[in-house]
Structure formats: structure tokens, C-alpha cells
Write a protein that holds these residues in place. Structure first.
Motif, PDB file in Angstrom:
ATOM      1  N   ARG A  32       0.856  -1.193   0.000  1.00 49.03           N
ATOM      2  CA  ARG A  32       0.000   0.000   0.000  1.00 49.03           C
ATOM      3  C   ARG A  32       0.885   1.235   0.000  1.00 49.03           C
ATOM      4  NH1 ARG A  32       0.397   3.857   4.323  1.00 49.03           N
ATOM      5  NH2 ARG A  32      -1.452   5.203   4.265  1.00 49.03           N
ATOM      6  N   ASN A  51       1.104   5.545   0.053  1.00 49.61           N
ATOM      7  CA  ASN A  51       0.547   6.893   0.217  1.00 49.61           C
ATOM      8  C   ASN A  51       1.652   7.852  -0.211  1.00 49.61           C
ATOM      9  OD1 ASN A  51      -0.352   9.422   1.050  1.00 49.61           O
ATOM     10  ND2 ASN A  51      -1.362   8.636   2.879  1.00 49.61           N
ATOM     11  N   LEU A  75      -3.137   7.406  -3.558  1.00 49.66           N
ATOM     12  CA  LEU A  75      -3.012   6.155  -2.816  1.00 49.66           C
ATOM     13  C   LEU A  75      -2.876   5.008  -3.811  1.00 49.66           C
ATOM     14  CD1 LEU A  75      -5.781   6.652  -0.108  1.00 49.66           C
ATOM     15  CD2 LEU A  75      -3.354   7.266   0.034  1.00 49.66           C
ATOM     16  N   SER A 120      -4.450  11.551   4.392  1.00 53.48           N
ATOM     17  CA  SER A 120      -4.889  11.324   3.029  1.00 53.48           C
ATOM     18  C   SER A 120      -5.818  12.413   2.535  1.00 53.48           C
ATOM     19  CB  SER A 120      -5.613   9.966   2.936  1.00 53.48           C
ATOM     20  OG  SER A 120      -4.733   8.926   3.287  1.00 53.48           O
TER      21      SER A 120
END
Length: 339
Positions: free
Chosen positions: A106, A108, A135, A174
Motif C-alpha cells: 500500500r 501513500n 493512494l 490522506s
């Protein structure tokens, strides 16, 4: 001749790579994905149990990028789904191919590195701007006792009934702290999905700050700029669903298409010419080989048959090793003398 054919083949490969690079707008983003993948695999704790999330710290020159990874059984991922950071993978997804273990990474990208998507996918030219970091969720194969030595990307594909949900509110970093705290469904904020082929698809939020995806990839929240909103309101249209539709109403997009078309035609013409030269070179090589084999065959036959010239004609001659004939009278005399 062999070196000439090899040179032509290399030129064809270079032209194909240049055309692919010219037509793809996401090369820099793909290189960033590969860098994150390699660094994650090198720094993954081999003794970490399956299903335990590990945070990966990137080098200082990639500061601002937040990375989490987890290793899962492929069968469990398909049956039960998974949750990693802002990504919630529903049960019943398809994993192709399905190795014994799957490594989920994952990403970011933060406010600094997200700009490469805004530039590489020409969001500014389409009158869109990012209101959240980009993302990413990528999947790779992994070994049961560690990570793969030769990793390849695995496709995690959901459906409309079992999608991949991206909840931007699950991580406060985010969300852009600019005054967008009242963003609601069907507002001017849209979900953007950045595809590998360089296109961008837009869709509505399924709920505030939540986007829906069908497969692994990169997602962000975007908002129309004032010029785009004015055009949208005057035309009374709906949501733009892809970057090609946006380019269709933008002069810069048409110019880019024209450049791509001209470049593709020129590149294809050069490729066809070089391909023709390669075919001709191969045919010449085959013909020369056939002539050489014919000459060798003739030389072998001439040596075996001892061909000589009889006037103006080449004819085979036999060697003088045959037994000489003896007259019948000689045999008769020899028989009577013995008696």
C-alpha cells in the motif's frame, strides 16, 4: 551478414521502445512503483507471520511516501478479502495468477510525490486538481518462507458487488487540509483512477471520502477547476468518465492527439522500412546458403565420380582398376600343360 541482421534487429527494438515510451504518459510512475517494490522486498522481515502488517521506511530522498505491506495466502485473500491502510478488499475477488502467497503493498505518496501523477496524467490540462494524496495498492507474488526473488505483479480484480473500497478518511493525512471538510457525495469532488496505460477515469464517490475501485492501482480525489466547472454548468452535463472525453473538449488534448498520431505514423513507417530491410537481408542470407550447399554437393559428386572433360562435355570417368580379360586359348593351353 549476421552482424548486419543483428544491427537491424536492435534498431527495430529501439524504435518499438521509443514508440511505447512516447505513447505512455505514466513511465515515471511505473518506475516509482518498481523502486518501491524492490525496496519493500529487500527490507521485508522474513520471520514475520502471514497476515501481519509491516511498515517500510524508504530512503531519505523518498521522504513523504508512506508504505505498508502484508503477506497473505492467495486462497484467503480470495475468500475473505483484506484490509490494508485505506484499502478494503472485499471477499470474492479474483487473483490472477494465484501463487501460494501474495504480497500487498500500500502506497501513500503524500503531497510531494503525488504531483508526478498530476503531471504525468495531465490533470492540469484537463482542468482537474488533486485534493488528496495519491493512494496505491499493488500485489506481487511471494514465497511461503520469504519474498520472491523474481517478483511479478498479480492482478486483484473485484466486481461491482465485491469492489475494492478506498476510504480516504481512514488516514487523516490522506485528505488535503484545505477547506474541503464538507465534501459530500455528488459534489464537485470526484474519484480518479490512474490506469497503467496512461488514462484517467473519473467516477462519483460512493460515500463522502470513499471511492470504489475494481482492481489494484492508484486512486485519488480530484476536483474540477473553476474553468471546468463553468463549462460543466453551462452545458448541463454529467460526470466525465474518462480522460479521452475531457481531451475531446480541450484544444490542447486535440493537439496532443495530433502529435501522437503523426509520431505513430512516422514511427510505423520507419519500422516498416527497417523490417523490410531485415526480411531482404534474411532472404539474401538464405539464398547464399543454398548456393553454397549446391556447390559443396557438386564438388563432392565430382570428386567421387572423377569428372573429366570429353571435348566440350563434362563426363564421369571410371578408374582403371578392373581385371583384364584373358583369352580362351590361354586358358585351354594352361589346362593341357598341367595334365
Amino acid at each position: 551478414m549476421d552482424s548486419f541482421c543483428f544491427c537491424i534487429f536492435n534498431i527495430l527494438i529501439i524504435i518499438i521502445l521509443l514508440l511505447s515510451f512516447h505513447q505512455s504518459e505514466s513511465q515515471s510512475t511505473h518506475l516509482l512503483d518498481l523502486m518501491i517494490r524492490d525496496y519493500t522486498f529487500r527490507n521485508f522481515k522474513l520471520n514475520l507471520n502471514t497476515g501481519i502488517t509491516q511498515k517500510i521506511i524508504l530512503p531519505s530522498n523518498f521522504s513523504g511516501i508512506d508504505i505498508d505491506t502484508v503477506k497473505l495466502r492467495c486462497g484467503s485473500l480470495r475468500r475473505y478479502g483484506a484490509k490494508l491502510g485505506e484499502f478494503n478488499i472485499g471477499s470474492g475477488v479474483t487473483v490472477e495468477p494465484c501463487p501460494e502467497r501474495v504480497m500487498l503493498i500500500r502506497q501513500n505518496l503524500g503531497s510531494n510525490w503525488s504531483s508526478i501523477y498530476s503531471t504525468g496524467y495531465n490533470l492540469t490540462g484537463e482542468n482537474y486538481q488533486l485534493v488528496s494524496p495519491v493512494l496505491g495498492l499493488l500485489a506481487y507474488n511471494a514465497n511461503p518462507d520469504g519474498v520472491a526473488t523474481n517478483p511479478y505483479e498479480v492482478n486483484v480484480v473485484g466486481t461491482d458487488q465485491n469492489p475494492i473500497l478506498i476510504d480516504f478518511l481512514s488516514n487523516k493525512s490522506s485528505i488535503d487540509p484545505s477547506p474541503k471538510e464538507t465534501m459530500k457525495k455528488n459534489s464537485s469532488v470526484l474519484c480518479a483512477c490512474f490506469t497503467r496505460n496512461g488514462n484517467t477515469t473519473f467516477s462519483q464517490q460512493v460515500s463522502p471520502y470513499v471511492c470504489k475501485g475494481i482492481r489494484q492501482g492508484h486512486y485519488a480525489l480530484v476536483m474540477k477547476t473553476e474553468a471546468q466547472k463553468d463549462d460543466h454548468d453551462s452545458e448541463g452535463g454529467g460526470v466525465v468518465t474518462s480522460s479521452t472525453e475531457v481531451n475531446g473538449t480541450n484544444g490542447g488534448g486535440k493537439l496532443s492527439r495530433w502529435k501522437v498520431a503523426v509520431g505513430s505514423v512516422i514511427g510505423s513507417g520507419i519500422g516498416a522500412i527497417l523490417l523490410g530491410m531485415l526480411v531482404v537481408a534474411m532472404l539474401v542470407k538464405v539464398k547464399k546458403k543454398a548456393v553454397r550447399e549446391e556447390m559443396e554437393r557438386r564438388a563432392y559428386e565430382e570428386e567421387a565420380l572423377q569428372v573429366s572433360m570429353v571435348g566440350h562435355v563434362r563426363a564421369p570417368t571410371a578408374s582403371g582398376t578392373r581385371t583384364l580379360p584373358r583369352m580362351a586359348d590361354d586358358r585351354y593351353k594352361h589346362t593341357h600343360l598341367n595334365k
